[in-house]
Scaffold this motif. Structure first.
Motif: not given
Length: 210
Positions: A1-3, A132-139
């Motif tokens: 997760m980026d800043t 929460f899922p909108q800000f969780v990255s799976t990249d």
């Protein structure tokens, strides 16, 4: 997760936390009725810590995806709000002096009530499920999902602690010299808890399609 993502979540979550609701009503009531608002806020934040643990274990998705479990949780939380709000309405004490012994509830009891209010609030679980899922990255290269969820939970708890402490302390300091106004605000807080609980019960128990 980026800043940037973390900052965006912090702002959106803060706006949601700043929306008055059952947590606000309890923070105001505790600020006026108890010697310190810290136990009440601590109990509410502890409930969101429990929600974070549920999110980490995947139980949040299970509860949010089960109509029966969510309804049971809503009814329990709504009933608790109505009971607690009714208690506040019938005993609308003014600001408590730190030197006045035997007036306020014990800190543990105050914290337990706060835990019950936030812990049984289905909107808290749905916040974890929908926001929460909108800000969780799976990249590739992103933090593990569990670490990202824990960070978002920590940010949410920080927002809650900051806002609810400010609400309780401001209510206490603003109305400390106005006992009649303090009792009126306490009654409003109690009525708000009863009203929110009644709306939740009506929403989930009224057979609108009948």
């Amino acid at each position: 997760m980026d800043t940037r993502s973390a900052a965006a979540f912090l702002i959106i979550d803060l706006l949601l936390v700043c929306t008055p609701g059952a947590d606000w009503a309890y923070a105001i009531s505790a600020g006026l009725r108890e010697r310190s608002v810290v136990p009440a806020v601590g109990g509410m934040v502890a409930a969101y810590a429990a929600h974070t643990v549920l999110a980490l274990t995947g139980l949040t998705l299970l509860v949010a995806g089960s109509a029966g479990l969510l309804t049971a949780l809503t009814v329990a939380g709504a009933g608790y709000l109505v009971w607690l709000g009714g208690t506040v309405l019938t005993r609308p004490a003014g600001p408590v002096s730190p030197e006045a012994p035997g007036v306020a509830a014990s800190p543990w009891r105050t914290a337990a009530k706060g835990f019950g209010i936030s812990g049984l609030n289905p909107k808290g679980l749905l916040l974890y499920f929908s926001l929460f899922p909108q800000f969780v990255s799976t990249d590739a290269g992103a933090w593990p999902v569990a670490a990202q969820t824990a960070l978002l939970g920590g940010l949410h708890m920080t927002n809650c602690a900051t806002v609810y402490l400010a609400v309780g302390v401001l209510a206490r300091r603003t109305l400390a010299a106005r006992p009649a106004a303090a009792r009126a605000v306490t009654r409003v807080s109690g009525a708000a808890m009863v009203g929110i609980g009644a709306l939740l019960l009506a929403e989930h128990l009224t057979p609108w399609d009948a």
